[in-house]
Write a protein that holds these residues in place. Structure first.
Motif, PDB file in Angstrom:
ATOM      1  N   GLY A 290       0.817  -1.214   0.000  1.00  0.00           N
ATOM      2  CA  GLY A 290       0.000   0.000   0.000  1.00  0.00           C
ATOM      3  C   GLY A 290       0.847   1.259   0.000  1.00  0.00           C
ATOM      4  O   GLY A 290       0.545   2.231  -0.696  1.00  0.00           O
ATOM      5  N   LEU A 291       1.923   1.244   0.771  1.00  0.00           N
ATOM      6  CA  LEU A 291       2.785   2.427   0.811  1.00  0.00           C
ATOM      7  C   LEU A 291       3.550   2.624  -0.492  1.00  0.00           C
ATOM      8  O   LEU A 291       3.705   3.751  -0.960  1.00  0.00           O
ATOM      9  CB  LEU A 291       3.755   2.327   1.983  1.00  0.00           C
ATOM     10  CG  LEU A 291       3.118   2.671   3.308  1.00  0.00           C
ATOM     11  CD1 LEU A 291       4.036   2.286   4.444  1.00  0.00           C
ATOM     12  CD2 LEU A 291       2.798   4.143   3.378  1.00  0.00           C
ATOM     13  N   LEU A 292       4.005   1.536  -1.075  1.00  0.00           N
ATOM     14  CA  LEU A 292       4.715   1.676  -2.348  1.00  0.00           C
ATOM     15  C   LEU A 292       3.766   2.141  -3.450  1.00  0.00           C
ATOM     16  O   LEU A 292       4.160   2.901  -4.331  1.00  0.00           O
ATOM     17  CB  LEU A 292       5.399   0.365  -2.723  1.00  0.00           C
ATOM     18  CG  LEU A 292       6.581  -0.001  -1.836  1.00  0.00           C
ATOM     19  CD1 LEU A 292       7.164  -1.344  -2.248  1.00  0.00           C
ATOM     20  CD2 LEU A 292       7.645   1.074  -1.864  1.00  0.00           C
ATOM     21  N   MET A 293       2.499   1.715  -3.380  1.00  0.00           N
ATOM     22  CA  MET A 293       1.524   2.220  -4.334  1.00  0.00           C
ATOM     23  C   MET A 293       1.315   3.727  -4.125  1.00  0.00           C
ATOM     24  O   MET A 293       1.202   4.485  -5.085  1.00  0.00           O
ATOM     25  CB  MET A 293       0.196   1.496  -4.178  1.00  0.00           C
ATOM     26  CG  MET A 293      -0.821   1.900  -5.218  1.00  0.00           C
ATOM     27  SD  MET A 293      -2.385   1.062  -5.048  1.00  0.00           S
ATOM     28  CE  MET A 293      -3.027   1.842  -3.597  1.00  0.00           C
ATOM     29  N   ALA A 294       1.311   4.160  -2.856  1.00  0.00           N
ATOM     30  CA  ALA A 294       1.180   5.589  -2.578  1.00  0.00           C
ATOM     31  C   ALA A 294       2.389   6.360  -3.111  1.00  0.00           C
ATOM     32  O   ALA A 294       2.244   7.480  -3.608  1.00  0.00           O
ATOM     33  CB  ALA A 294       1.025   5.814  -1.075  1.00  0.00           C
ATOM     34  N   PHE A 295       3.587   5.771  -3.024  1.00  0.00           N
ATOM     35  CA  PHE A 295       4.771   6.412  -3.602  1.00  0.00           C
ATOM     36  C   PHE A 295       4.596   6.597  -5.105  1.00  0.00           C
ATOM     37  O   PHE A 295       4.932   7.645  -5.654  1.00  0.00           O
ATOM     38  CB  PHE A 295       6.028   5.563  -3.350  1.00  0.00           C
ATOM     39  CG  PHE A 295       6.742   5.898  -2.092  1.00  0.00           C
ATOM     40  CD1 PHE A 295       7.521   7.033  -1.978  1.00  0.00           C
ATOM     41  CD2 PHE A 295       6.641   5.071  -0.992  1.00  0.00           C
ATOM     42  CE1 PHE A 295       8.192   7.337  -0.822  1.00  0.00           C
ATOM     43  CE2 PHE A 295       7.298   5.360   0.176  1.00  0.00           C
ATOM     44  CZ  PHE A 295       8.077   6.497   0.266  1.00  0.00           C
ATOM     45  N   LYS A 296       4.063   5.562  -5.759  1.00  0.00           N
ATOM     46  CA  LYS A 296       3.872   5.641  -7.207  1.00  0.00           C
ATOM     47  C   LYS A 296       2.798   6.661  -7.582  1.00  0.00           C
ATOM     48  O   LYS A 296       2.885   7.303  -8.615  1.00  0.00           O
ATOM     49  CB  LYS A 296       3.485   4.269  -7.767  1.00  0.00           C
ATOM     50  CG  LYS A 296       4.522   3.212  -7.565  1.00  0.00           C
ATOM     51  CD  LYS A 296       5.681   3.427  -8.489  1.00  0.00           C
ATOM     52  CE  LYS A 296       6.660   2.271  -8.348  1.00  0.00           C
ATOM     53  NZ  LYS A 296       7.847   2.472  -9.119  1.00  0.00           N
ATOM     54  N   LEU A 297       1.774   6.807  -6.749  1.00  0.00           N
ATOM     55  CA  LEU A 297       0.664   7.702  -7.060  1.00  0.00           C
ATOM     56  C   LEU A 297       0.858   9.121  -6.547  1.00  0.00           C
ATOM     57  O   LEU A 297      -0.028   9.954  -6.724  1.00  0.00           O
ATOM     58  CB  LEU A 297      -0.638   7.138  -6.476  1.00  0.00           C
ATOM     59  CG  LEU A 297      -1.157   5.849  -7.085  1.00  0.00           C
ATOM     60  CD1 LEU A 297      -2.381   5.379  -6.338  1.00  0.00           C
ATOM     61  CD2 LEU A 297      -1.455   6.040  -8.557  1.00  0.00           C
ATOM     62  N   ARG A 298       1.974   9.397  -5.919  1.00  0.00           N
ATOM     63  CA  ARG A 298       2.140  10.713  -5.301  1.00  0.00           C
ATOM     64  C   ARG A 298       2.097  11.854  -6.308  1.00  0.00           C
ATOM     65  O   ARG A 298       1.804  12.980  -5.960  1.00  0.00           O
ATOM     66  CB  ARG A 298       3.400  10.768  -4.462  1.00  0.00           C
ATOM     67  CG  ARG A 298       4.681  10.796  -5.238  1.00  0.00           C
ATOM     68  CD  ARG A 298       5.884  10.831  -4.319  1.00  0.00           C
ATOM     69  NE  ARG A 298       7.098  10.973  -5.087  1.00  0.00           N
ATOM     70  CZ  ARG A 298       7.773   9.974  -5.596  1.00  0.00           C
ATOM     71  NH1 ARG A 298       7.353   8.739  -5.442  1.00  0.00           N
ATOM     72  NH2 ARG A 298       8.875  10.194  -6.293  1.00  0.00           N
TER      73      ARG A 298
END
Length: 114
Positions: free
Chosen positions: A27-35
């Motif tokens: 979830g956090l890595l997805m948030a990094f990608k979507l930032r």
């Protein structure tokens, strides 16, 4: 907000998947990608909200496994706040530190509950 404490009551294989880097880090890595697509202020405000709510709920929780799950939610809030503030390197280091310390904490809780 309450999905993690409820999932911690699941059988051990499910609990291991939820609490390991499978869901938390994904979830956090997805948030990094979507930032780039989502405003940083949203990450920051959601992170602060998560820290406050998870910390507040954990003050009144008596089940040790749920306290550990709420601790994880609070740490996710810190990571979201760091992501929203633009401190990317420190947030990645916090993910690694969280994984190492949470692993030791889960072993300790398992020993105490056994």
């Amino acid at each position: 907000m309450v999905w993690l404490p409820m999932a911690i009551s699941a059988p051990t294989p499910i609990r291991a998947l939820v609490h390991s880097r499978t869901l938390v880090t994904a979830g956090l890595l997805m948030a990094f990608k979507l930032r780039g697509f989502i405003l940083a202020q949203i990450f920051f405000l959601l992170g602060v909200f998560t820290i406050l709510v998870a910390g507040g709920i954990s003050l009144f929780e008596i089940d040790l496994k749920k306290v550990v799950a709420l601790s994880t939610l609070s740490q996710l809030g810190f990571m979201g706040t760091g992501l929203g503030a633009g401190i990317l390197t420190l947030t990645l280091l916090h993910i690694i530190r969280h994984a190492l310390i949470k692993r030791a904490l889960l072993i300790l809780v398992g020993v105490l509950l056994h």
